[in-house]
Motif scaffolding. Structure first.
Motif, PDB file in Angstrom:
ATOM      1  N   ASN A  12       0.842  -1.141  -0.181  1.00 36.70           N
ATOM      2  CA  ASN A  12       0.112   0.054  -0.012  1.00 36.70           C
ATOM      3  C   ASN A  12       0.860   1.273   0.033  1.00 36.70           C
ATOM      4  O   ASN A  12       0.398   2.173  -0.646  1.00 36.70           O
ATOM      5  CB  ASN A  12      -0.894   0.026   1.332  1.00 36.70           C
ATOM      6  N   LEU A  13       2.039   1.290   0.706  1.00 37.75           N
ATOM      7  CA  LEU A  13       2.679   2.374   0.904  1.00 37.75           C
ATOM      8  C   LEU A  13       3.582   2.769  -0.491  1.00 37.75           C
ATOM      9  O   LEU A  13       3.594   4.018  -0.957  1.00 37.75           O
ATOM     10  CB  LEU A  13       3.749   2.374   2.163  1.00 37.75           C
ATOM     11  N   ILE A  14       3.922   1.757  -1.089  1.00 40.88           N
ATOM     12  CA  ILE A  14       4.687   1.753  -2.303  1.00 40.88           C
ATOM     13  C   ILE A  14       3.667   2.072  -3.293  1.00 40.88           C
ATOM     14  O   ILE A  14       4.157   2.983  -4.226  1.00 40.88           O
ATOM     15  CB  ILE A  14       5.331   0.411  -2.795  1.00 40.88           C
ATOM     16  N   ASP A  15       2.381   1.564  -3.423  1.00 45.49           N
ATOM     17  CA  ASP A  15       1.619   1.999  -4.356  1.00 45.49           C
ATOM     18  C   ASP A  15       1.172   3.406  -4.123  1.00 45.49           C
ATOM     19  O   ASP A  15       1.238   4.061  -5.224  1.00 45.49           O
ATOM     20  CB  ASP A  15       0.274   1.069  -4.340  1.00 45.49           C
ATOM     21  N   ASN A  16       1.063   3.909  -2.992  1.00 49.15           N
ATOM     22  CA  ASN A  16       0.986   5.493  -2.777  1.00 49.15           C
ATOM     23  C   ASN A  16       1.914   6.370  -3.502  1.00 49.15           C
ATOM     24  O   ASN A  16       1.625   7.387  -4.081  1.00 49.15           O
ATOM     25  CB  ASN A  16       0.622   5.621  -1.315  1.00 49.15           C
ATOM     26  N   ALA A  17       3.141   5.930  -2.986  1.00 50.25           N
ATOM     27  CA  ALA A  17       4.347   6.675  -3.456  1.00 50.25           C
ATOM     28  C   ALA A  17       4.196   6.828  -5.126  1.00 50.25           C
ATOM     29  O   ALA A  17       4.571   7.742  -5.558  1.00 50.25           O
ATOM     30  CB  ALA A  17       5.568   6.353  -2.793  1.00 50.25           C
ATOM     31  N   LEU A  18       4.250   5.471  -5.908  1.00 54.13           N
ATOM     32  CA  LEU A  18       4.154   5.447  -7.035  1.00 54.13           C
ATOM     33  C   LEU A  18       2.996   6.263  -7.871  1.00 54.13           C
ATOM     34  O   LEU A  18       3.375   6.884  -8.769  1.00 54.13           O
ATOM     35  CB  LEU A  18       4.238   4.139  -7.534  1.00 54.13           C
ATOM     36  N   ARG A  19       2.010   6.254  -7.165  1.00 55.20           N
ATOM     37  CA  ARG A  19       0.651   6.820  -7.828  1.00 55.20           C
ATOM     38  C   ARG A  19       0.818   8.370  -7.666  1.00 55.20           C
ATOM     39  O   ARG A  19       0.191   9.031  -8.568  1.00 55.20           O
ATOM     40  CB  ARG A  19      -0.591   6.317  -7.088  1.00 55.20           C
ATOM     41  N   TYR A  20       1.266   8.951  -6.644  1.00 51.17           N
ATOM     42  CA  TYR A  20       1.357  10.264  -6.516  1.00 51.17           C
ATOM     43  C   TYR A  20       2.624  11.059  -6.876  1.00 51.17           C
ATOM     44  O   TYR A  20       2.792  12.200  -7.213  1.00 51.17           O
ATOM     45  CB  TYR A  20       1.067  10.782  -5.141  1.00 51.17           C
ATOM     46  N   ALA A  21       3.654  10.198  -6.825  1.00 50.62           N
ATOM     47  CA  ALA A  21       5.231  10.575  -7.435  1.00 50.62           C
ATOM     48  C   ALA A  21       5.699  10.040  -8.305  1.00 50.62           C
ATOM     49  O   ALA A  21       6.698  10.664  -9.027  1.00 50.62           O
ATOM     50  CB  ALA A  21       5.857  10.700  -6.024  1.00 50.62           C
ATOM     51  N   GLY A  22       5.362   8.883  -8.716  1.00 51.97           N
ATOM     52  CA  GLY A  22       5.916   7.955  -9.814  1.00 51.97           C
ATOM     53  C   GLY A  22       7.209   7.521  -9.592  1.00 51.97           C
ATOM     54  O   GLY A  22       7.646   6.583 -10.302  1.00 51.97           O
ATOM     55  N   THR A  23       7.792   7.828  -8.138  1.00 49.03           N
ATOM     56  CA  THR A  23       8.911   7.110  -7.945  1.00 49.03           C
ATOM     57  C   THR A  23       8.910   6.487  -6.356  1.00 49.03           C
ATOM     58  O   THR A  23       8.086   7.456  -5.811  1.00 49.03           O
ATOM     59  CB  THR A  23      10.398   7.913  -8.200  1.00 49.03           C
ATOM     60  N   ALA A  24       9.651   5.846  -6.051  1.00 44.49           N
ATOM     61  CA  ALA A  24       9.762   5.491  -4.502  1.00 44.49           C
ATOM     62  C   ALA A  24      11.042   4.846  -4.039  1.00 44.49           C
ATOM     63  O   ALA A  24      11.680   4.418  -4.917  1.00 44.49           O
ATOM     64  CB  ALA A  24       8.754   4.530  -4.028  1.00 44.49           C
ATOM     65  N   ARG A  25      11.320   5.314  -2.952  1.00 51.15           N
ATOM     66  CA  ARG A  25      12.773   4.972  -2.408  1.00 51.15           C
ATOM     67  C   ARG A  25      12.221   4.364  -0.871  1.00 51.15           C
ATOM     68  O   ARG A  25      11.779   4.970  -0.072  1.00 51.15           O
ATOM     69  CB  ARG A  25      13.714   5.935  -2.257  1.00 51.15           C
ATOM     70  N   ILE A  26      12.903   3.161  -0.698  1.00 48.51           N
ATOM     71  CA  ILE A  26      12.633   2.332   0.394  1.00 48.51           C
ATOM     72  C   ILE A  26      14.041   2.186   1.076  1.00 48.51           C
ATOM     73  O   ILE A  26      14.911   1.716   0.655  1.00 48.51           O
ATOM     74  CB  ILE A  26      11.987   0.958   0.331  1.00 48.51           C
ATOM     75  N   GLU A  27      13.912   2.791   2.510  1.00 49.08           N
ATOM     76  CA  GLU A  27      15.164   2.684   3.288  1.00 49.08           C
ATOM     77  C   GLU A  27      14.839   1.697   4.677  1.00 49.08           C
ATOM     78  O   GLU A  27      13.999   2.102   5.572  1.00 49.08           O
ATOM     79  CB  GLU A  27      15.603   4.173   3.613  1.00 49.08           C
ATOM     80  N   LEU A  28      15.742   0.834   4.680  1.00 44.89           N
ATOM     81  CA  LEU A  28      15.941   0.331   6.216  1.00 44.89           C
ATOM     82  C   LEU A  28      16.831   0.540   7.204  1.00 44.89           C
ATOM     83  O   LEU A  28      17.928   0.897   6.787  1.00 44.89           O
ATOM     84  CB  LEU A  28      16.168  -1.446   5.809  1.00 44.89           C
ATOM     85  N   THR A  29      16.317   0.757   8.206  1.00 45.73           N
ATOM     86  CA  THR A  29      17.568   1.049   9.534  1.00 45.73           C
ATOM     87  C   THR A  29      16.977   0.000  10.576  1.00 45.73           C
ATOM     88  O   THR A  29      16.140  -0.058  11.061  1.00 45.73           O
ATOM     89  CB  THR A  29      17.297   2.515   9.980  1.00 45.73           C
ATOM     90  N   ASP A  30      18.248  -0.522  11.014  1.00 43.22           N
ATOM     91  CA  ASP A  30      17.804  -1.749  12.024  1.00 43.22           C
ATOM     92  C   ASP A  30      18.872  -1.222  13.343  1.00 43.22           C
ATOM     93  O   ASP A  30      19.657  -0.548  13.487  1.00 43.22           O
ATOM     94  CB  ASP A  30      18.659  -2.902  11.625  1.00 43.22           C
ATOM     95  N   SER A  31      18.232  -1.702  14.561  1.00 46.27           N
ATOM     96  CA  SER A  31      18.809  -1.226  15.894  1.00 46.27           C
ATOM     97  C   SER A  31      18.354  -2.494  16.822  1.00 46.27           C
ATOM     98  O   SER A  31      17.540  -3.280  16.417  1.00 46.27           O
ATOM     99  CB  SER A  31      18.321   0.039  16.277  1.00 46.27           C
ATOM    100  N   ARG A  32      18.976  -2.343  18.079  1.00 46.63           N
ATOM    101  CA  ARG A  32      18.574  -3.375  18.919  1.00 46.63           C
ATOM    102  C   ARG A  32      17.144  -3.267  19.528  1.00 46.63           C
ATOM    103  O   ARG A  32      16.351  -4.361  19.814  1.00 46.63           O
ATOM    104  CB  ARG A  32      19.276  -3.275  20.360  1.00 46.63           C
TER     105      ARG A  32
END
Length: 344
Positions: free
Chosen positions: A247-267
């Protein structure tokens, strides 16, 4: 009398009463054994060779013959009684809290054990009755949804067939679009209600592999979706997390045409950011978009597709995992969806 002491009040009162009585009984026998301190004898002096007078050494009463020991016992016994009484008070509340947490994750969780003092049994019985009624209401709603789905799809399908008899191609196209919109709204609503009543089991999942797979699938379809970052596996509901990310990726593509996903890990947690550089959302509207069927005016409206349920489904999926979903402004313009998923 037995029924009285089978209550939480009766048990707590009985523990404190026994502790106070034992402490005072011990103090009574202790002082009775040693008796009151004797009066001091008259001072006796002995003349020394140098002519001075020195008092004779008197036998002193032992230190344990005084109030130190019984008072110490009273202090310790009252501390133990207070600790045990606090445990009696907090145990039913802890059981109710744990059962409520299980119920929030799964409506089919086992009922609460109706044992313990009378107040705890009454609370457990009420909680189990509430759980039973909620399950019955959800089951009844599911049956109603099935009937609505069948009753609405049948006439909509007949209307689509009858469209072929219309000679005006422009009118035919407009009516077909309206019917497709109605079917889409029906499917989205049923999907949303299905998500609400589904309790998926948690499993260990390689979240990084899932995000990479979703990015590659979008790229194979010609979409511009980039991925960065890494994280260790996390215990989640796999289907719910996949639905949320889609859903989040589809929203980004629908309104902006591009999307970037970033992962951050911690304890403590894994943070997933879905970033776009589209028109964005005003700060005072970012919480409202999580409401079912809420639609924004302007660039993010129904002309772009959807019926206003994607963000609602995503937020509820994240909250079922004990996490949070927030919307922030992307530096330089746009919208960033920040998903925080706890490890504990």
């Amino acid at each position: 009398m037995r029924a009285t002491f089978n209550t939480l009040f009766g048990r707590l009162f009985g523990v404190l009463l026994v502790a106070i009585v034992l402490a005072h009984v011990l103090a009574f026998f202790w002082f009775h054994h040693y008796g009151p301190p004797p009066p001091p004898p008259p001072e006796t002096f002995v003349e020394q060779p140098d002519g001075t007078m020195k008092p004779l050494h008197r036998h002193h009463r032992p230190w344990f013959g005084g109030p130190v020991v019984p008072l110490t016992f009273q202090f310790i016994s009252l501390i133990i009684a207070a600790w045990y009484g606090a445990k009696l008070l907090s145990r039913p509340i802890q059981r109710l809290s744990a059962a409520a947490e299980r119920l929030s994750l799964d409506l089919d969780s086992p009922p609460l054990n109706e044992s313990g003092p009378r107040e705890a049994r009454q609370a457990a019985s009420t909680f189990n009755l509430m759980q039973k009624r909620i399950r019955e209401q959800v089951s009844q709603r599911a049956r109603m949804l099935g009937a609505v789905s069948h009753d609405l799809r049948t006439p909509l399908s007949r209307l689509k067939l009858r469209l072929e008899q219309i000679e005006d191609t422009k009118l035919q196209g407009q009516m077909r679009q309206d019917l497709d919109d109605m079917i889409g709204m029906l499917d989205s609503t049923l999907s949303y209600l299905h998500e609400q009543r589904t309790g998926e089991t948690r499993h260990w999942l390689d979240v990084q592999a899932l995000v990479e797979s979703l990015s590659e699938n979008a790229q194979d379809q010609g979409c511009d979706v980039q991925f960065a970052g890494s994280c260790a596996p996390l215990q989640v509901q796999p289907m719910a997390l996949r639905s949320c990310l889609n859903n989040l990726i589809d929203n980004a593509l629908r309104y902006a045409g591009t999307a970037r996903i970033e992962l951050t890990d911690s304890r403590e947690a894994v943070v997933i950011r879905v970033i776009d550089h589209g028109p964005g959302i005003a700060a005072d509207k970012r919480e409202a978009v999580f409401e079912p069927f809420f639609r924004l005016e302007g660039s993010r409206n129904r002309n772009s597709g959807g019926v206003g349920l994607g963000m609602t489904i995503s937020k509820e999926a994240v909250e079922r995992l004990g996490g949070r979903l927030n919307l922030e402004e992307t530096p330089g313009g746009g919208l960033t969806a920040v998903m925080w998923l706890p490890r504990a």
